[in-house]
Design an enzyme around this catalytic site. Sequence first.
Site, PDB file in Angstrom:
ATOM      1  N   HIS A   1       0.787  -1.224   0.000  1.00 31.69           N
ATOM      2  CA  HIS A   1       0.000   0.000   0.000  1.00 31.69           C
ATOM      3  C   HIS A   1       0.822   1.278   0.000  1.00 31.69           C
ATOM      4  O   HIS A   1       0.289   2.345  -0.252  1.00 31.69           O
ATOM      5  CB  HIS A   1      -0.938   0.018   1.207  1.00 31.69           C
ATOM      6  N   ARG A   2       2.113   1.207   0.285  1.00 31.55           N
ATOM      7  CA  ARG A   2       2.911   2.424   0.353  1.00 31.55           C
ATOM      8  C   ARG A   2       3.441   2.825  -1.022  1.00 31.55           C
ATOM      9  O   ARG A   2       3.812   1.976  -1.830  1.00 31.55           O
ATOM     10  CB  ARG A   2       4.091   2.244   1.306  1.00 31.55           C
TER      11      ARG A   2
END
Length: 239
Positions: A211-212
Amino acid sequence: MVNRNVPDHGLVAGNPGKRIGWVRRWGRAIRKAGHQEFLIHTGQHYDRNMSETFFEQLEIPEPDLNLGIGSGSHGRRTGEMLIRLEAVLIAEKPDWVLVYGDTNSTLAGALAAVKLHIPIAHVEAGLRSFNRGMPEEHNRVLSDHVSDLLFCPTANAVENLKAEGIVRGVHLVGDVMYDSVLHNAALAKKRSDILKRFGLMAGDYALATVHRAEKPVIIRDNRVPAAFWAKTCEVSKTS
């Protein structure tokens, strides 16, 4: 937060997500020591799967206050949190403010407290990626430099603080995230049917979060390159 009207009353400012398990563990420790706790959920994570689900499934008490900040730019959200947290701190008159991790909520809680001369305790202090392009790195560094008590998960974190001139109030306490995983893994075994639902066998799969923005993975149309997953599975089998 901690209320000065009641001795040793404590306040926690934060958001759910991966760190929410800490709240339960630290909250229990705070109460066991005879202190009072006032839990604030900033609303930084507001989707049900990133908010209410954690409180329900991990048996965490409902927060005393939800600021409902919601989405927006880093600056807008952090600024709105700062404004609202300051008002709560003025009303509650806490003895201490306890903040967790490296989110915008962490920084807003720390800044609101230091401006009002309220002592701050930072859990997961001293961690560094040394990548100033990450918003989380800004939050970590700034929060550490205004905190009075710094609870470090590793010896490296202690050394990072020392390199930045922070030596007072530093404590090596271990990784509360690991503690949380141990506790919640047992809870998951009792309650979760995820393996059955997806037809998986224990030890035959790998779980990855991507998700980063810093992750070196290009995700298009919700599809991750097959080569990435293949390498992930290869590493998981040898580690």
